[in-house]
Design a protein around this motif. Structure first.
Motif, PDB file in Angstrom:
ATOM      1  N   GLU A  11       0.831  -1.214   0.000  1.00  0.00           N
ATOM      2  CA  GLU A  11       0.000   0.000   0.000  1.00  0.00           C
ATOM      3  C   GLU A  11       0.860   1.256   0.000  1.00  0.00           C
ATOM      4  O   GLU A  11       0.572   2.213  -0.715  1.00  0.00           O
ATOM      5  N   GLU A  12       1.918   1.258   0.794  1.00  0.00           N
ATOM      6  CA  GLU A  12       2.812   2.419   0.828  1.00  0.00           C
ATOM      7  C   GLU A  12       3.512   2.590  -0.521  1.00  0.00           C
ATOM      8  O   GLU A  12       3.640   3.700  -1.027  1.00  0.00           O
ATOM      9  N   PHE A  13       3.958   1.479  -1.109  1.00  0.00           N
ATOM     10  CA  PHE A  13       4.573   1.532  -2.439  1.00  0.00           C
ATOM     11  C   PHE A  13       3.592   2.101  -3.459  1.00  0.00           C
ATOM     12  O   PHE A  13       3.923   2.999  -4.231  1.00  0.00           O
ATOM     13  N   LYS A  14       2.374   1.577  -3.449  1.00  0.00           N
ATOM     14  CA  LYS A  14       1.344   2.001  -4.413  1.00  0.00           C
ATOM     15  C   LYS A  14       1.055   3.501  -4.274  1.00  0.00           C
ATOM     16  O   LYS A  14       0.993   4.221  -5.275  1.00  0.00           O
ATOM     17  N   ARG A  74       8.272 -13.628   5.130  1.00  0.00           N
ATOM     18  CA  ARG A  74       8.330 -14.768   4.214  1.00  0.00           C
ATOM     19  C   ARG A  74       6.942 -15.319   3.857  1.00  0.00           C
ATOM     20  O   ARG A  74       6.646 -15.525   2.680  1.00  0.00           O
ATOM     21  N   PRO A  75       6.052 -15.577   4.841  1.00  0.00           N
ATOM     22  CA  PRO A  75       4.730 -16.103   4.477  1.00  0.00           C
ATOM     23  C   PRO A  75       3.940 -15.158   3.561  1.00  0.00           C
ATOM     24  O   PRO A  75       3.271 -15.603   2.627  1.00  0.00           O
ATOM     25  N   SER A  76       4.023 -13.853   3.831  1.00  0.00           N
ATOM     26  CA  SER A  76       3.313 -12.882   2.975  1.00  0.00           C
ATOM     27  C   SER A  76       3.863 -12.913   1.559  1.00  0.00           C
ATOM     28  O   SER A  76       3.111 -12.895   0.578  1.00  0.00           O
ATOM     29  N   TRP A  77       5.197 -12.930   1.437  1.00  0.00           N
ATOM     30  CA  TRP A  77       5.831 -12.951   0.128  1.00  0.00           C
ATOM     31  C   TRP A  77       5.493 -14.233  -0.634  1.00  0.00           C
ATOM     32  O   TRP A  77       5.222 -14.217  -1.828  1.00  0.00           O
ATOM     33  N   THR A  81      -1.287 -14.791  -3.479  1.00  0.00           N
ATOM     34  CA  THR A  81      -2.047 -13.544  -3.602  1.00  0.00           C
ATOM     35  C   THR A  81      -1.236 -12.313  -3.197  1.00  0.00           C
ATOM     36  O   THR A  81      -1.792 -11.217  -3.107  1.00  0.00           O
ATOM     37  N   CYS A  82       0.054 -12.476  -2.970  1.00  0.00           N
ATOM     38  CA  CYS A  82       0.912 -11.340  -2.626  1.00  0.00           C
ATOM     39  C   CYS A  82       0.770 -10.272  -3.715  1.00  0.00           C
ATOM     40  O   CYS A  82       0.986 -10.552  -4.898  1.00  0.00           O
ATOM     41  N   PRO A  83       0.384  -9.040  -3.346  1.00  0.00           N
ATOM     42  CA  PRO A  83       0.156  -8.011  -4.363  1.00  0.00           C
ATOM     43  C   PRO A  83       1.397  -7.657  -5.178  1.00  0.00           C
ATOM     44  O   PRO A  83       1.270  -7.226  -6.324  1.00  0.00           O
ATOM     45  N   PHE A  84       2.580  -7.864  -4.618  1.00  0.00           N
ATOM     46  CA  PHE A  84       3.794  -7.614  -5.402  1.00  0.00           C
ATOM     47  C   PHE A  84       3.922  -8.634  -6.542  1.00  0.00           C
ATOM     48  O   PHE A  84       4.524  -8.355  -7.565  1.00  0.00           O
ATOM     49  N   ARG A  85       3.356  -9.806  -6.335  1.00  0.00           N
ATOM     50  CA  ARG A  85       3.361 -10.836  -7.382  1.00  0.00           C
ATOM     51  C   ARG A  85       2.234 -10.611  -8.394  1.00  0.00           C
ATOM     52  O   ARG A  85       2.403 -10.866  -9.588  1.00  0.00           O
ATOM     53  N   THR A  86       1.086 -10.142  -7.912  1.00  0.00           N
ATOM     54  CA  THR A  86      -0.105 -10.064  -8.771  1.00  0.00           C
ATOM     55  C   THR A  86      -0.262  -8.726  -9.492  1.00  0.00           C
ATOM     56  O   THR A  86      -0.994  -8.655 -10.476  1.00  0.00           O
ATOM     57  N   PRO A  88       0.081  -6.193 -12.125  1.00  0.00           N
ATOM     58  CA  PRO A  88       0.579  -6.350 -13.497  1.00  0.00           C
ATOM     59  C   PRO A  88       1.741  -5.419 -13.842  1.00  0.00           C
ATOM     60  O   PRO A  88       2.489  -5.691 -14.775  1.00  0.00           O
ATOM     61  N   ARG A  89       1.940  -4.368 -13.070  1.00  0.00           N
ATOM     62  CA  ARG A  89       3.069  -3.467 -13.304  1.00  0.00           C
ATOM     63  C   ARG A  89       4.363  -4.038 -12.747  1.00  0.00           C
ATOM     64  O   ARG A  89       5.450  -3.612 -13.130  1.00  0.00           O
ATOM     65  N   LEU A  90       4.259  -4.987 -11.829  1.00  0.00           N
ATOM     66  CA  LEU A  90       5.427  -5.542 -11.155  1.00  0.00           C
ATOM     67  C   LEU A  90       5.704  -6.987 -11.534  1.00  0.00           C
ATOM     68  O   LEU A  90       6.801  -7.325 -11.935  1.00  0.00           O
ATOM     69  N   LYS A  91       4.721  -7.854 -11.317  1.00  0.00           N
ATOM     70  CA  LYS A  91       4.857  -9.294 -11.588  1.00  0.00           C
ATOM     71  C   LYS A  91       6.155  -9.867 -11.020  1.00  0.00           C
ATOM     72  O   LYS A  91       6.900 -10.565 -11.699  1.00  0.00           O
ATOM     73  N   LEU A  92       6.418  -9.569  -9.747  1.00  0.00           N
ATOM     74  CA  LEU A  92       7.641 -10.074  -9.134  1.00  0.00           C
ATOM     75  C   LEU A  92       7.552 -11.584  -8.961  1.00  0.00           C
ATOM     76  O   LEU A  92       6.534 -12.105  -8.529  1.00  0.00           O
ATOM     77  N   MET A  93       8.627 -12.255  -9.296  1.00  0.00           N
ATOM     78  CA  MET A  93       8.700 -13.703  -9.137  1.00  0.00           C
ATOM     79  C   MET A  93       9.713 -14.096  -8.064  1.00  0.00           C
ATOM     80  O   MET A  93       9.588 -15.132  -7.437  1.00  0.00           O
ATOM     81  N   VAL A  94      10.745 -13.264  -7.900  1.00  0.00           N
ATOM     82  CA  VAL A  94      11.800 -13.535  -6.922  1.00  0.00           C
ATOM     83  C   VAL A  94      12.174 -12.220  -6.248  1.00  0.00           C
ATOM     84  O   VAL A  94      11.919 -11.136  -6.781  1.00  0.00           O
ATOM     85  N   ILE A  95      12.781 -12.352  -5.082  1.00  0.00           N
ATOM     86  CA  ILE A  95      13.441 -11.207  -4.481  1.00  0.00           C
ATOM     87  C   ILE A  95      14.867 -11.624  -4.186  1.00  0.00           C
ATOM     88  O   ILE A  95      15.121 -12.816  -3.953  1.00  0.00           O
ATOM     89  N   PRO A  96      15.799 -10.733  -4.269  1.00  0.00           N
ATOM     90  CA  PRO A  96      15.609  -9.338  -4.608  1.00  0.00           C
ATOM     91  C   PRO A  96      15.298  -9.157  -6.099  1.00  0.00           C
ATOM     92  O   PRO A  96      15.698  -9.962  -6.925  1.00  0.00           O
ATOM     93  N   THR A  97      14.578  -8.085  -6.384  1.00  0.00           N
ATOM     94  CA  THR A  97      14.347  -7.645  -7.757  1.00  0.00           C
ATOM     95  C   THR A  97      14.524  -6.138  -7.781  1.00  0.00           C
ATOM     96  O   THR A  97      14.093  -5.444  -6.864  1.00  0.00           O
TER      97      THR A  97
END
Length: 126
Positions: A11-14, A74-77, A81-86, A88-97
């Motif tokens: 939310e803060e990122f967004k 870790r559980p959130s990541w 349904t982690c929003p950083f994964r879902t 569409p502007r980010l689509k993170l698959m791994v961290i660090p990114t």
């Protein structure tokens, strides 16, 4: 001059990226796991990459925004349904990114520890 910001959670990122003007400086975001009590991330790859990335950014003489983004524990990541994964502007698959905001360039995982790749990421597209 690199402007550094720390953002915690999606939310803060967004909210922050909604304030970025398209004419503003180039923005680069580094996504990492939450820090533990000892000050290091729960993510071992993030622990390896962070000092390299931070040293590189501290020595950089460019006009850009560098945002450190805490993606959560870790559980959130790991949640599907982690929003950083879902997002569409980010689509993170791994961290660090590391991503260039509103660009296509990104570094993932161990790529984040390579200074030559970091240099290519911050170079102007002119």
């Amino acid at each position: 001059m690199v402007t550094k910001i720390d953002l915690v959670g999606y939310e803060e990122f967004k909210r922050y990226v909604e304030t970025l003007d398209s004419k503003a400086s180039k923005a680069i975001f580094y996504f990492s796991g939450t820090k533990l009590a000892d000050g290091t991330s729960w993510c071992p790859d993030c622990v390896e990459a962070e000092p390299i990335v931070k040293t590189f950014m501290n020595e950089l003489k460019k006009d850009l925004i560098f945002g450190y983004v805490d993606v959560g524990d870790r559980p959130s990541w790991k949640s599907a349904t982690c929003p950083f994964r879902t997002d569409p502007r980010l689509k993170l698959m791994v961290i660090p990114t590391i991503i260039v905001w509103k660009g296509v360039q990104r570094l993932e995982g161990t790529q984040c520890t390579k200074v030559d790749l970091l240099q290519m990421l911050v170079e102007d597209e002119e």
